[in-house]
Design an enzyme around this catalytic site. Sequence first.
Site, PDB file in Angstrom:
ATOM      1  N   PRO A  32      -2.793 -11.779  10.582  1.00  0.00           N
ATOM      2  CA  PRO A  32      -3.074 -11.559  12.007  1.00  0.00           C
ATOM      3  C   PRO A  32      -3.215 -10.069  12.281  1.00  0.00           C
ATOM      4  O   PRO A  32      -2.560  -9.251  11.622  1.00  0.00           O
ATOM      5  CB  PRO A  32      -1.810 -12.105  12.698  1.00  0.00           C
ATOM      6  CG  PRO A  32      -0.741 -12.086  11.654  1.00  0.00           C
ATOM      7  CD  PRO A  32      -1.443 -12.287  10.336  1.00  0.00           C
ATOM      8  N   ASN A  92       0.839  -1.198   0.000  1.00  0.00           N
ATOM      9  CA  ASN A  92       0.000   0.000   0.000  1.00  0.00           C
ATOM     10  C   ASN A  92       0.870   1.242   0.000  1.00  0.00           C
ATOM     11  O   ASN A  92       2.099   1.150  -0.014  1.00  0.00           O
ATOM     12  CB  ASN A  92      -0.969  -0.021   1.186  1.00  0.00           C
ATOM     13  CG  ASN A  92      -0.218  -0.074   2.503  1.00  0.00           C
ATOM     14  OD1 ASN A  92       0.508   0.850   2.851  1.00  0.00           O
ATOM     15  ND2 ASN A  92      -0.371  -1.175   3.237  1.00  0.00           N
ATOM     16  N   ILE A 120      -2.121  -7.403  14.455  1.00  0.00           N
ATOM     17  CA  ILE A 120      -1.012  -7.267  15.419  1.00  0.00           C
ATOM     18  C   ILE A 120      -1.455  -6.462  16.637  1.00  0.00           C
ATOM     19  O   ILE A 120      -1.217  -6.850  17.779  1.00  0.00           O
ATOM     20  CB  ILE A 120       0.199  -6.597  14.730  1.00  0.00           C
ATOM     21  CG1 ILE A 120       0.578  -7.387  13.466  1.00  0.00           C
ATOM     22  CG2 ILE A 120       1.391  -6.507  15.685  1.00  0.00           C
ATOM     23  CD1 ILE A 120       1.513  -6.662  12.538  1.00  0.00           C
ATOM     24  N   LYS A 152       7.890 -17.100 -10.850  1.00  0.00           N
ATOM     25  CA  LYS A 152       7.116 -15.993 -11.398  1.00  0.00           C
ATOM     26  C   LYS A 152       5.935 -16.529 -12.222  1.00  0.00           C
ATOM     27  O   LYS A 152       6.122 -17.431 -13.058  1.00  0.00           O
ATOM     28  CB  LYS A 152       8.024 -15.136 -12.278  1.00  0.00           C
ATOM     29  CG  LYS A 152       7.352 -13.893 -12.780  1.00  0.00           C
ATOM     30  CD  LYS A 152       8.271 -13.057 -13.648  1.00  0.00           C
ATOM     31  CE  LYS A 152       7.479 -11.924 -14.261  1.00  0.00           C
ATOM     32  NZ  LYS A 152       8.184 -11.288 -15.350  1.00  0.00           N
ATOM     33  N   LYS A 182     -10.702  -3.220  18.746  1.00  0.00           N
ATOM     34  CA  LYS A 182      -9.336  -3.668  19.069  1.00  0.00           C
ATOM     35  C   LYS A 182      -9.054  -3.622  20.571  1.00  0.00           C
ATOM     36  O   LYS A 182      -7.979  -4.003  21.012  1.00  0.00           O
ATOM     37  CB  LYS A 182      -8.322  -2.813  18.321  1.00  0.00           C
ATOM     38  CG  LYS A 182      -8.595  -2.730  16.832  1.00  0.00           C
ATOM     39  CD  LYS A 182      -7.352  -2.827  16.005  1.00  0.00           C
ATOM     40  CE  LYS A 182      -7.732  -2.786  14.534  1.00  0.00           C
ATOM     41  NZ  LYS A 182      -6.732  -3.370  13.678  1.00  0.00           N
ATOM     42  N   LYS A 230     -13.004   1.372  15.916  1.00  0.00           N
ATOM     43  CA  LYS A 230     -11.737   0.644  16.012  1.00  0.00           C
ATOM     44  C   LYS A 230     -11.292   0.503  17.465  1.00  0.00           C
ATOM     45  O   LYS A 230     -10.758  -0.522  17.869  1.00  0.00           O
ATOM     46  CB  LYS A 230     -10.684   1.415  15.210  1.00  0.00           C
ATOM     47  CG  LYS A 230      -9.732   0.519  14.493  1.00  0.00           C
ATOM     48  CD  LYS A 230      -9.083   1.186  13.312  1.00  0.00           C
ATOM     49  CE  LYS A 230      -9.975   1.171  12.093  1.00  0.00           C
ATOM     50  NZ  LYS A 230      -9.294   1.504  10.867  1.00  0.00           N
TER      51      LYS A 230
HETATM   52  O1  C5P Z   1      -7.729  -2.983  11.291  1.00  0.00           O
HETATM   53  P1  C5P Z   1      -7.424  -1.623  10.781  1.00  0.00           P
HETATM   54  O2  C5P Z   1      -6.443  -1.618   9.639  1.00  0.00           O
HETATM   55  O3  C5P Z   1      -8.650  -0.864  10.444  1.00  0.00           O
HETATM   56  O4  C5P Z   1      -6.727  -0.832  12.012  1.00  0.00           O
HETATM   57  C1  C5P Z   1      -5.632  -0.020  11.909  1.00  0.00           C
HETATM   58  C2  C5P Z   1      -4.766  -0.143  13.144  1.00  0.00           C
HETATM   59  O5  C5P Z   1      -4.508  -1.498  13.448  1.00  0.00           O
HETATM   60  C3  C5P Z   1      -3.395   0.454  12.932  1.00  0.00           C
HETATM   61  O6  C5P Z   1      -2.910   0.876  14.187  1.00  0.00           O
HETATM   62  C4  C5P Z   1      -2.589  -0.721  12.414  1.00  0.00           C
HETATM   63  O7  C5P Z   1      -1.200  -0.561  12.625  1.00  0.00           O
HETATM   64  C5  C5P Z   1      -3.163  -1.865  13.205  1.00  0.00           C
HETATM   65  N1  C5P Z   1      -3.182  -3.142  12.491  1.00  0.00           N
HETATM   66  C6  C5P Z   1      -2.398  -4.186  12.948  1.00  0.00           C
HETATM   67  N2  C5P Z   1      -2.460  -5.405  12.313  1.00  0.00           N
HETATM   68  C7  C5P Z   1      -3.260  -5.586  11.253  1.00  0.00           C
HETATM   69  C8  C5P Z   1      -4.061  -4.545  10.779  1.00  0.00           C
HETATM   70  C9  C5P Z   1      -3.988  -3.326  11.419  1.00  0.00           C
HETATM   71  O8  C5P Z   1      -1.653  -4.011  13.909  1.00  0.00           O
HETATM   72  N3  C5P Z   1      -3.290  -6.766  10.666  1.00  0.00           N
END
Ligand code: C5P
Length: 411
Positions: A313, A216, A315, A295, A349, A345
Amino acid sequence: MSVRADLQGRHIVLGLTGGIACYKSAELVRLLTQAGATVQVVMTEGAQAFVTPLTFQALSGRPVYTSQWDNRPDNNMAHIQLSREADAILVAPATADFLARLVQGRADDLLSLTCLARPRGQCALLVAPAMNREMWSHPATQRNVRQLCEDGTAVLGPAAGDQACGEVGDGRMLEPAELLEALIAHFQPKCLSGRRVLVTAGPTFEPIDPVRGITNLSSGKMGFAIARAAREAGAQVTLVAGPVHLPTPQGVRRLDVQTARQMCDTVVPLAGEHDVFIATAAVADWRPASLSEHKIKKEGKKVAPTFELTENPDILATVAALRSPPYCVGFAAESESLLEHARAKLTRKRVPLIVGNLGPATFGKDDNALLLVDAHTHRALPADGRHADKLSLARELMQELARRLNQEPKA
Ligand code: C5P
């Protein structure tokens, strides 16, 4: 990149002692003045054997001081006047001999005299050693460095690498830009002193085959600014970075990873050793379910290949669910309805703080606008809702974090 006025209003005495690295201090004067500082150069006799006061007068816009008998100050006491005006004295380069003289409190030339006479509470002393590797590693020098640190002097570097004498090893003066960064850090409030901060930054890269992948537009700039600001605030900082081409902030431990799973495997075991976890990384939510060993070729295919994706996952959620998690801060990069998404969020989370920002408006840029959202309140950074540069925002965020940590009962 635009020049930041981080040293606006600061007056720096820059001391030069006799080493070949003196030629780099000319560039340092430029960087200091560009950052807004006024610079008074003081040179020892040894320094004048390498470079002339004329160069430094031209660059600093001030006559250089070289003698304790200089009668220009009204009171005829250059060492008193110079040290009373200064916010900091930076000696760069600092020779082995000069370090030894500082340790002994010698005062037989203007620079050592000025260092000894400085009001320690208001004028810090920072030294940037520069010498041959054998001189640096000698027990006498190492003993002197330990004593200097004990006396409250900040020792910047030295770096390792090629030396003017042709040898390779420890003893190179830090580069001017690194010295500037260290001096700027010195003036930041130490609101996270004693804290350990873990930061993720950048995108992740999820390989499809050996040459392609899903990633991204995250540049990592916000996360790197946060790591730098946390370090400046006195924290021990670990930065887990996805694939980005950004220099590591000084004093920060950096671990490079590529995929979300690697980031997770690096972060989770480290989380327990940290007081704060700031998840700035734009982690890919999904990865290709299988990795093609070779490839994927176009030839002979009539239809485009399709990929099955599988979830990565989370994180942040994993860390927040640990038995005794660090204080967790998440980021929400949205394209609309920032407050609503950030709140969602926060709950999903189970973290105490989410920092919202508009992704498309900030990805890759040097500035940003943040919305700090907790369970009860929200507040814009900067307060007027406009954009500010990422390092200034990161510094404000560290102050906010420090306030929140101080309110928390200590673990
Ligand atoms: O799940 P989402 O992308 O909407 O949430 C964004 C937040 O979660 C950010 O702080 C990002 O670093 C963290 N994140 C993460 N692991 C993921 C997806 C997002 O730690 N797989």
